[in-house]
Motif scaffolding. Structure first.
Motif, PDB file in Angstrom:
ATOM      1  N   LEU A   1     -10.054  31.927  17.105  1.00 20.57           N
ATOM      2  CA  LEU A   1      -9.164  32.677  18.002  1.00 20.57           C
ATOM      3  C   LEU A   1      -7.824  31.964  18.163  1.00 20.57           C
ATOM      4  N   TYR A   2      -7.876  30.656  18.328  1.00 22.20           N
ATOM      5  CA  TYR A   2      -6.646  29.878  18.486  1.00 22.20           C
ATOM      6  C   TYR A   2      -5.807  29.933  17.209  1.00 22.20           C
ATOM      7  N   GLU A   3      -6.455  29.744  16.062  1.00 28.43           N
ATOM      8  CA  GLU A   3      -5.722  29.746  14.798  1.00 28.43           C
ATOM      9  C   GLU A   3      -5.114  31.117  14.525  1.00 28.43           C
ATOM     10  N   GLY A   4      -5.862  32.185  14.842  1.00 32.73           N
ATOM     11  CA  GLY A   4      -5.326  33.524  14.652  1.00 32.73           C
ATOM     12  C   GLY A   4      -4.129  33.786  15.545  1.00 32.73           C
ATOM     13  N   TYR A   5      -4.200  33.338  16.782  1.00 41.85           N
ATOM     14  CA  TYR A   5      -3.069  33.496  17.710  1.00 41.85           C
ATOM     15  C   TYR A   5      -1.832  32.766  17.190  1.00 41.85           C
ATOM     16  N   GLU A   6      -2.024  31.540  16.699  1.00 41.60           N
ATOM     17  CA  GLU A   6      -0.899  30.773  16.167  1.00 41.60           C
ATOM     18  C   GLU A   6      -0.290  31.453  14.949  1.00 41.60           C
ATOM     19  N   LYS A   7      -1.133  32.041  14.100  1.00 41.41           N
ATOM     20  CA  LYS A   7      -0.619  32.693  12.893  1.00 41.41           C
ATOM     21  C   LYS A   7       0.167  33.955  13.252  1.00 41.41           C
TER      22      LYS A   7
ATOM     23  N   LYS B   1       1.726  34.411  16.125  1.00 39.04           N
ATOM     24  CA  LYS B   1       2.933  33.955  16.825  1.00 39.04           C
ATOM     25  C   LYS B   1       3.940  33.334  15.865  1.00 39.04           C
ATOM     26  N   HIS B   2       3.432  32.583  14.871  1.00 36.76           N
ATOM     27  CA  HIS B   2       4.327  31.917  13.906  1.00 36.76           C
ATOM     28  C   HIS B   2       3.866  32.262  12.484  1.00 36.76           C
ATOM     29  N   PRO B   3       4.130  33.482  12.029  1.00 40.35           N
ATOM     30  CA  PRO B   3       3.649  33.888  10.697  1.00 40.35           C
ATOM     31  C   PRO B   3       4.405  33.189   9.577  1.00 40.35           C
ATOM     32  N   HIS B   4       3.696  32.947   8.468  1.00 40.15           N
ATOM     33  CA  HIS B   4       4.365  32.436   7.277  1.00 40.15           C
ATOM     34  C   HIS B   4       3.695  33.045   6.054  1.00 40.15           C
ATOM     35  N   GLU B   5       4.454  33.191   5.010  1.00 41.22           N
ATOM     36  CA  GLU B   5       3.991  33.911   3.828  1.00 41.22           C
ATOM     37  C   GLU B   5       2.883  33.145   3.108  1.00 41.22           C
ATOM     38  N   LEU B   6       1.917  33.926   2.579  1.00 44.91           N
ATOM     39  CA  LEU B   6       0.841  33.320   1.796  1.00 44.91           C
ATOM     40  C   LEU B   6       1.345  32.949   0.415  1.00 44.91           C
ATOM     41  N   SER B   7       0.831  31.839  -0.095  1.00 45.77           N
ATOM     42  CA  SER B   7       1.151  31.437  -1.463  1.00 45.77           C
ATOM     43  C   SER B   7      -0.144  31.316  -2.255  1.00 45.77           C
ATOM     44  N   HIS B   8      -0.060  31.606  -3.556  1.00 47.56           N
ATOM     45  CA  HIS B   8      -1.245  31.537  -4.416  1.00 47.56           C
ATOM     46  C   HIS B   8      -2.395  32.349  -3.807  1.00 47.56           C
ATOM     47  N   TRP B   9      -2.104  33.627  -3.529  1.00 47.87           N
ATOM     48  CA  TRP B   9      -3.075  34.472  -2.832  1.00 47.87           C
ATOM     49  C   TRP B   9      -4.399  34.614  -3.580  1.00 47.87           C
ATOM     50  N   TRP B  10      -4.377  34.402  -4.912  1.00 47.43           N
ATOM     51  CA  TRP B  10      -5.610  34.569  -5.687  1.00 47.43           C
ATOM     52  C   TRP B  10      -6.676  33.533  -5.329  1.00 47.43           C
ATOM     53  N   TRP B  11      -6.239  32.398  -4.770  1.00 43.16           N
ATOM     54  CA  TRP B  11      -7.211  31.388  -4.328  1.00 43.16           C
ATOM     55  C   TRP B  11      -8.128  31.933  -3.229  1.00 43.16           C
ATOM     56  N   PRO B  12      -7.577  32.393  -2.112  1.00 37.32           N
ATOM     57  CA  PRO B  12      -8.472  32.903  -1.073  1.00 37.32           C
ATOM     58  C   PRO B  12      -9.290  34.112  -1.489  1.00 37.32           C
TER      59      PRO B  12
ATOM     60  N   ASN C   1       3.145  41.144   4.685  1.00 35.69           N
ATOM     61  CA  ASN C   1       3.238  40.756   6.097  1.00 35.69           C
ATOM     62  C   ASN C   1       2.028  39.887   6.445  1.00 35.69           C
ATOM     63  N   SER C   2       2.263  38.587   6.685  1.00 35.82           N
ATOM     64  CA  SER C   2       1.149  37.662   6.963  1.00 35.82           C
ATOM     65  C   SER C   2       0.556  37.859   8.355  1.00 35.82           C
ATOM     66  N   LEU C   3       1.109  38.788   9.122  1.00 34.72           N
ATOM     67  CA  LEU C   3       0.527  39.108  10.429  1.00 34.72           C
ATOM     68  C   LEU C   3      -0.922  39.564  10.275  1.00 34.72           C
ATOM     69  N   TRP C   4      -1.206  40.270   9.173  1.00 31.36           N
ATOM     70  CA  TRP C   4      -2.567  40.738   8.929  1.00 31.36           C
ATOM     71  C   TRP C   4      -3.550  39.580   8.775  1.00 31.36           C
TER      72      TRP C   4
END
Length: 312
Positions: free
Chosen positions: A96-102, A104-115, A187-190
């Motif tokens: 919950l905390y990590e999701g809230y931080e993301k 509040k402060h979104p940043h673009e994903l890199s190397h999306w194929w990894w996850p 949109n890294s909000l998702w």
């Protein structure tokens, strides 16, 4: 529940979660996905939980002592309760905390194929673990529904592993949803929303586990079918003429205490009463093998008293 069945399910879940945790943390390092970080912590917490269940099972086998004359069977309940606390605090609250931080402060994903690749691998591994837990549970749940099995099971390991594996699979789907939409929309909000959903799911499962194991810690009676069998064999109509009242209590998943006041004839000798009690104990153990601690108190036959207390 067979101890071997529970241990097999725990070991299968432990092996799956350790390998998945390593893969998830690697994906987080390369992609920066908060969903992967939350899922990595989730798998790490689940691995710790399975270790706690194995430790509880080992400690429960200790012999009874003067300080603990009824043994250590409830150690399994204590460690299962700790599992719910770990799942809530480490897994749920962190996500919950990590999701809230993301969010509040979104940043673009890199190397999306990894996850994405790790999540697909994790879903496959968790499915095998979940399948093992279902197979072992089917051998002992009988005609009970899954909800009834989780609520009524006196051995906590299989219900705990079942709920953990179910939560892990749903969490992985949520993480895949979050990462996938973050990649598709840019949109890294998702990703943060997916992480928040994972946290809410873990908190919900932790609350359910805590409620069920709390009931076991407080002390639960034998199930209805066991109580019925004990009542049927306890009164033989000759040496034991009636049952005045009875209490049962689980000292552990596979150890039951039975305490009852039984009616005997007023002209029976002390020797007759002693033999009647020994025979009654033998009948009870034959009907319900886990009834290992039995206390029977004889009293004079009083028909009005036999129905005065019908609680188990």
């Amino acid at each position: 529940m067979s101890a071997s069945g529970g241990t097999k399910a725990i070991v299968a879940a432990l092996g799956a979660n350790l390998s998945i945790a390593v893969a998830k943390f690697a994906a987080f390092v390369f992609s920066g996905s908060s969903s992967m970080l939350a899922e990595g912590v989730h798998s790490l917490a689940d691995s710790g939980n399975q270790a706690l269940l194995l430790l509880g099972g080992k400690k429960a086998k200790k012999e009874a002592t003067d300080e603990h004359p009824f043994g250590y069977g409830r150690e399994r309940y204590i460690y299962s309760f700790l599992v719910s606390i770990v799942l809530f605090s480490v897994g749920g609250v962190f996500a919950l905390y990590e999701g809230y931080e993301k969010i509040k402060h979104p940043h673009e994903l890199s190397h999306w194929w990894w996850p994405v690749g790790v999540l697909v691998f994790a879903i496959i591994a968790e499915t095998f673990s979940f399948r093992t837990a279902i197979k072992e549970s089917n051998e002992v749940r009988g005609s009970l529904t899954w909800t009834q099995f989780v609520r009524r099971a006196k051995a906590p390991e299989l219900p705990v592993v079942l709920l953990e594996d179910l939560g892990a699979l749903v969490g992985l789907v949520l993480a895949l949803f979050g990462v996938g939409f973050a990649v598709l929309t840019g949109n890294s909000l998702w990703d943060g929303i997916g992480t928040m959903c994972i946290g809410a799911l873990l908190v919900l499962i932790a609350v359910v586990l805590a409620a069920e194991t709390k009931s076991l810690l407080l002390g639960e009676a034998a199930d209805v079918s066991q109580i019925r069998r004990i009542r049927q064999v306890l009164v033989d109509g000759e040496t034991v003429t009636g049952l005045i009242h009875m209490r049962t209590l689980h000292l552990g998943p596979e150890e039951l205490l039975v305490a009852a006041k039984i009616a005997v004839r007023h002209d029976d000798t002390a020797e007759d009463v002693a033999r009647a009690i020994d025979a009654a104990e033998s009948r009870i153990r034959g009907a319900v093998p886990i009834a290992r601690v039995i206390y029977l108190e004889p009293d004079i036959h009083q028909p009005s008293a036999e129905t005065a207390d019908t609680r188990p």
